[in-house]
Design an enzyme around this catalytic site. Structure first.
Site, PDB file in Angstrom:
ATOM      1  N   SER A  59       0.806  -1.219   0.000  1.00  0.00           N
ATOM      2  CA  SER A  59       0.000   0.000   0.000  1.00  0.00           C
ATOM      3  C   SER A  59       0.841   1.271   0.000  1.00  0.00           C
ATOM      4  CB  SER A  59      -0.950   0.021   1.206  1.00  0.00           C
ATOM      5  OG  SER A  59      -0.252   0.290   2.398  1.00  0.00           O
ATOM      6  N   LYS A  97       1.153   4.153   7.193  1.00  0.00           N
ATOM      7  CA  LYS A  97       0.436   5.073   6.308  1.00  0.00           C
ATOM      8  C   LYS A  97       0.956   6.495   6.486  1.00  0.00           C
ATOM      9  CE  LYS A  97      -2.784   2.199   4.674  1.00  0.00           C
ATOM     10  NZ  LYS A  97      -2.128   0.977   5.123  1.00  0.00           N
TER      11      LYS A  97
END
Length: 230
Positions: free
Chosen positions: A149, A188
């Site tokens: 990701s 993230k």
């Protein structure tokens, strides 16, 4: 050794950037700081500095750039550079200064997974890192990345991220974020927006995560990425 003013400026900027950020600058960072508009010109001068053995470059490592302090001191170029270390030598006369960082398991670059970031006694292994690239080594730990990701931020599945223990982050920084309601952690980009937190991946295939700020805790900020090629 005589260096051009441009190359002296590049060395000074690299030293200052590492001292302030704990990781090396990018090609574009160097160009902007040294008033060089062309990335090819920056690369050319870095190649020359590498040929002079004043810097080291590792193509398989993200931002794999470091100063060779032993060589800089030998050539009388270390004085005045930010973060210049005292000289320690091995039997060959080469400067060294290393420390160990614990690898505490995996962190998800995708769906969150469980990870403990504070118990160093359960480290999977220990990495030996060059002290000239980092400040406050006792505050660092490492995690292996699982998932893709963050691929557009040059963080790939299997990479190792080096993080600094801290509970606060600026918007846009890459962090290990603990999600209290899921009892899991994810890697993230962090954004605090009012009373909610937005966790943004660096891969368009993954959605952003929007969570109440009270349910998200920062467990560390990424300061560098290590990639090992098979």
């Amino acid at each position: 050794m005589k260096l051009t003013e441009r190359r002296k400026k590049m060395l000074a900027f690299i030293a200052e950037f590492v001292e302030e950020n704990n990781y090396p600058p990018s090609i574009r960072d160097i160009g902007a700081a040294c008033d060089i508009s062309s990335t090819s010109v920056v690369k050319y001068n870095l190649t020359k500095l590498e040929q002079y053995k004043l810097i080291r470059r590792e193509k398989e490592v993200s931002r794999g750039l470091s100063l060779d302090w032993a060589r800089l001191q030998e050539e009388g170029l270390a004085d005045g550079l930010a973060g210049a270390p005292s000289t320690h030598q091995d039997g060959n006369g080469s400067a060294f200064s290393f420390f160990q960082v614990p690898v505490l398991g995996y962190i998800a670059a995708g769906e969150p997974i469980q990870v403990e970031t504070t118990d160093h006694s359960n480290a999977d292994e220990w990495l030996e890192l060059n002290e000239t690239l980092y400040r406050n080594p006792d505050q660092l730990y490492a995690l292996r990345v699982q998932g893709d990701s963050m691929i557009d931020a040059s963080v790939l599945d299997g990479d190792i991220v080096i993080l600094r223990h801290q509970e606060r982050a600026e918007n846009g920084e890459m962090v290990a974020a603990w999600i209290d309601t899921q009892n899991e952690t994810t890697l993230k980009h962090f954004f605090l927006e009012g009373d909610q937190v937005r966790l943004r991946p660096a891969n368009p295939s993954y959605p952003e995560m929007f969570l109440p700020a009270a349910e998200v805790s920062v467990k560390g900020k990424v300061v560098s990425v290590i990639r090992q090629l098979e």
